[in-house]
Scaffold this motif. Sequence first.
Motif, mmCIF file in Angstrom:
data_model
loop_
_atom_site.group_PDB
_atom_site.id
_atom_site.type_symbol
_atom_site.label_atom_id
_atom_site.label_comp_id
_atom_site.label_asym_id
_atom_site.label_seq_id
_atom_site.Cartn_x
_atom_site.Cartn_y
_atom_site.Cartn_z
ATOM 1 N N GLY A 1 -2.355 -4.271 22.150
ATOM 2 C CA GLY A 1 -3.459 -3.317 22.070
ATOM 3 C C GLY A 1 -3.700 -2.851 20.656
ATOM 4 N N ALA A 2 -4.583 -1.895 20.528
ATOM 5 C CA ALA A 2 -4.991 -1.418 19.214
ATOM 6 C C ALA A 2 -3.825 -0.749 18.498
ATOM 7 C CB ALA A 2 -6.146 -0.434 19.354
ATOM 8 N N ALA A 3 -3.681 -1.076 17.251
ATOM 9 C CA ALA A 3 -2.639 -0.467 16.427
ATOM 10 C C ALA A 3 -3.083 0.921 16.001
ATOM 11 C CB ALA A 3 -2.373 -1.344 15.201
ATOM 12 N N PRO A 4 -2.147 1.829 15.775
ATOM 13 C CA PRO A 4 -2.531 3.168 15.335
ATOM 14 C C PRO A 4 -3.168 3.119 13.946
ATOM 15 C CG PRO A 4 -0.169 2.894 15.187
ATOM 16 C CD PRO A 4 -0.707 1.661 15.860
ATOM 17 N N GLU A 5 -4.006 4.076 13.686
ATOM 18 C CA GLU A 5 -4.667 4.159 12.390
ATOM 19 C C GLU A 5 -3.725 4.776 11.364
ATOM 20 O OE1 GLU A 5 -7.768 3.099 11.411
ATOM 21 O OE2 GLU A 5 -7.812 2.134 13.377
ATOM 22 N N TYR A 6 -3.715 4.213 10.193
ATOM 23 C CA TYR A 6 -3.013 4.813 9.079
ATOM 24 C C TYR A 6 -3.958 4.770 7.893
ATOM 25 C CZ TYR A 6 -2.129 0.021 7.536
ATOM 26 O OH TYR A 6 -2.266 -1.271 7.139
ATOM 27 N N ARG A 7 -3.761 5.644 6.969
ATOM 28 C CA ARG A 7 -4.637 5.740 5.805
ATOM 29 C C ARG A 7 -3.905 5.149 4.602
ATOM 30 N NH1 ARG A 7 -5.461 10.549 2.649
ATOM 31 N NH2 ARG A 7 -4.070 11.516 4.136
ATOM 32 N N VAL A 8 -4.615 4.325 3.837
ATOM 33 C CA VAL A 8 -4.051 3.730 2.638
ATOM 34 C C VAL A 8 -4.539 4.530 1.438
ATOM 35 C CG1 VAL A 8 -3.943 1.669 1.196
ATOM 36 C CG2 VAL A 8 -3.965 1.443 3.684
ATOM 37 N N LEU A 9 -3.608 4.993 0.630
ATOM 38 C CA LEU A 9 -3.939 5.769 -0.561
ATOM 39 C C LEU A 9 -4.112 4.847 -1.752
ATOM 40 C CD1 LEU A 9 -1.362 8.684 -0.241
ATOM 41 C CD2 LEU A 9 -3.758 8.695 0.431
ATOM 42 N N PRO A 10 -5.035 5.168 -2.651
ATOM 43 C CA PRO A 10 -5.133 4.380 -3.894
ATOM 44 C C PRO A 10 -3.892 4.611 -4.745
ATOM 45 C CG PRO A 10 -6.622 6.269 -3.955
ATOM 46 C CD PRO A 10 -5.994 6.252 -2.589
ATOM 47 N N HIS A 11 -3.492 3.617 -5.503
ATOM 48 C CA HIS A 11 -2.278 3.725 -6.331
ATOM 49 C C HIS A 11 -2.559 4.543 -7.560
ATOM 50 C CE1 HIS A 11 -0.499 0.838 -3.708
ATOM 51 N NE2 HIS A 11 -1.380 -0.067 -4.034
ATOM 52 N N PRO B 1 0.823 -1.216 0.000
ATOM 53 C CA PRO B 1 0.000 0.000 0.000
ATOM 54 C C PRO B 1 0.854 1.262 0.000
ATOM 55 C CG PRO B 1 0.209 -0.820 2.224
ATOM 56 C CD PRO B 1 0.908 -1.816 1.327
ATOM 57 N N HIS B 2 0.201 2.363 -0.267
ATOM 58 C CA HIS B 2 0.757 3.695 -0.024
ATOM 59 C C HIS B 2 0.117 4.121 1.291
ATOM 60 C CE1 HIS B 2 1.627 3.370 -4.269
ATOM 61 N NE2 HIS B 2 2.189 4.559 -4.308
ATOM 62 N N MET B 3 0.893 4.306 2.332
ATOM 63 C CA MET B 3 0.345 4.631 3.645
ATOM 64 C C MET B 3 0.648 6.077 4.012
ATOM 65 S SD MET B 3 1.264 1.249 5.882
ATOM 66 C CE MET B 3 2.863 0.879 5.168
ATOM 67 N N VAL B 4 -0.316 6.718 4.639
ATOM 68 C CA VAL B 4 -0.126 8.059 5.175
ATOM 69 C C VAL B 4 -0.311 7.961 6.676
ATOM 70 C CG1 VAL B 4 -1.005 10.412 5.234
ATOM 71 C CG2 VAL B 4 -0.954 9.161 3.076
ATOM 72 N N PHE B 5 0.703 8.424 7.423
ATOM 73 C CA PHE B 5 0.635 8.340 8.877
ATOM 74 C C PHE B 5 1.438 9.479 9.483
ATOM 75 C CE2 PHE B 5 2.342 6.854 12.961
ATOM 76 C CZ PHE B 5 1.148 6.623 13.639
ATOM 77 N N SER B 6 0.792 10.296 10.279
ATOM 78 C CA SER B 6 1.460 11.308 11.097
ATOM 79 C C SER B 6 2.467 12.157 10.316
ATOM 80 C CB SER B 6 2.138 10.616 12.286
ATOM 81 O OG SER B 6 2.608 11.543 13.217
ATOM 82 N N GLY B 7 2.028 12.679 9.169
ATOM 83 C CA GLY B 7 2.878 13.567 8.384
ATOM 84 C C GLY B 7 3.829 12.875 7.429
ATOM 85 N N LEU B 8 3.749 11.548 7.355
ATOM 86 C CA LEU B 8 4.628 10.779 6.469
ATOM 87 C C LEU B 8 3.812 10.054 5.415
ATOM 88 C CD1 LEU B 8 6.912 9.026 9.120
ATOM 89 C CD2 LEU B 8 7.370 11.169 7.888
ATOM 90 N N VAL B 9 4.423 9.826 4.266
ATOM 91 C CA VAL B 9 3.885 8.927 3.256
ATOM 92 C C VAL B 9 4.902 7.810 3.102
ATOM 93 C CG1 VAL B 9 3.235 8.644 0.833
ATOM 94 C CG2 VAL B 9 2.645 10.761 2.048
ATOM 95 N N LEU B 10 4.452 6.573 3.261
ATOM 96 C CA LEU B 10 5.285 5.405 3.020
ATOM 97 C C LEU B 10 4.730 4.741 1.770
ATOM 98 C CD1 LEU B 10 5.476 5.925 6.190
ATOM 99 C CD2 LEU B 10 6.243 3.569 6.305
ATOM 100 N N ARG B 11 5.587 4.582 0.762
ATOM 101 C CA ARG B 11 5.140 3.960 -0.484
ATOM 102 C C ARG B 11 6.283 3.160 -1.090
ATOM 103 N NH1 ARG B 11 7.661 6.366 -4.531
ATOM 104 N NH2 ARG B 11 7.998 8.619 -4.594
ATOM 105 N N PRO B 12 5.923 2.169 -1.932
ATOM 106 C CA PRO B 12 6.977 1.425 -2.617
ATOM 107 C C PRO B 12 7.842 2.375 -3.445
ATOM 108 C CG PRO B 12 4.871 0.317 -2.857
ATOM 109 C CD PRO B 12 4.587 1.672 -2.246
ATOM 110 N N PHE B 13 9.094 2.015 -3.599
ATOM 111 C CA PHE B 13 10.013 2.836 -4.381
ATOM 112 C C PHE B 13 9.627 2.822 -5.857
ATOM 113 C CE2 PHE B 13 12.696 1.432 -0.788
ATOM 114 C CZ PHE B 13 13.061 2.671 -0.295
ATOM 115 N N ALA B 14 9.746 3.970 -6.483
ATOM 116 C CA ALA B 14 9.610 4.105 -7.936
ATOM 117 C C ALA B 14 11.006 4.384 -8.493
ATOM 118 C CB ALA B 14 8.663 5.254 -8.275
ATOM 119 N N ASP B 15 11.252 3.973 -9.714
ATOM 120 C CA ASP B 15 12.574 4.202 -10.297
ATOM 121 C C ASP B 15 12.947 5.685 -10.298
ATOM 122 O OD1 ASP B 15 12.868 1.497 -10.614
ATOM 123 O OD2 ASP B 15 12.608 1.505 -12.794
#
Length: 191
Positions: free
Chosen positions: A181-191, A4-18
């Motif tokens: 316990g409950a994991a923090p919420e993160y948002r998944v962005l559409p690709h 996924p592309h994740m958005v969490f606490s001011g960060l975007v985590l996404r797979p690497f693109a060339d």
Amino acid sequence: MIAPHMVFSGLVLRPFADTDADAFAAAVVESVASVSPWMGWCTSDYTAADALEWFAMCRAGQAAGTAFEFGIFDQQSGDFLGGAGLNDIRMLHRFCNLGYWVRQSRQGQGVASRCVQALAAHAFGALDLHRVEIVVAVGNAASLAVAAKSGALDERIARNRLCIDGRAVDAHVFSLISAHGAAPEYRVLPH
């Protein structure tokens, strides 16, 4: 499973693109003083071609279901901040390793801790894992602090657990488990 592309606490985590290769290589070269003692691939002669090789390995790990590696980007500016991922995924026993590195100019700003939170949530949620390990070389004070701040339990020091530049080193083995316990919420962005 597609990473996924994740958005969490001011960060975007996404797979690497060339297209990330130049920014990745620049961040590696910038970070030699703080990262290379713990990650042998971090060298002053690291190039965009080296980054492209890493990205290909990341895609292969994702295709095999054994790793989900992400670039870390600032949500506002889009700046490349480092890398983090879930790797060595073992579905039989439902655990994996979680690793991270942050470029030198952005260290000490909570980037790695936020990545640990987002990736642990993904591991325990979408991947349905029961255990996440963070393995940190003895002496790596910054990564030890991140693991502890993230609530991971330091279970032991394992002898010769890591290999850095061909040299076996002892390492702390931290764990996070889904029962914490409950994991923090993160948002998944559409690709």
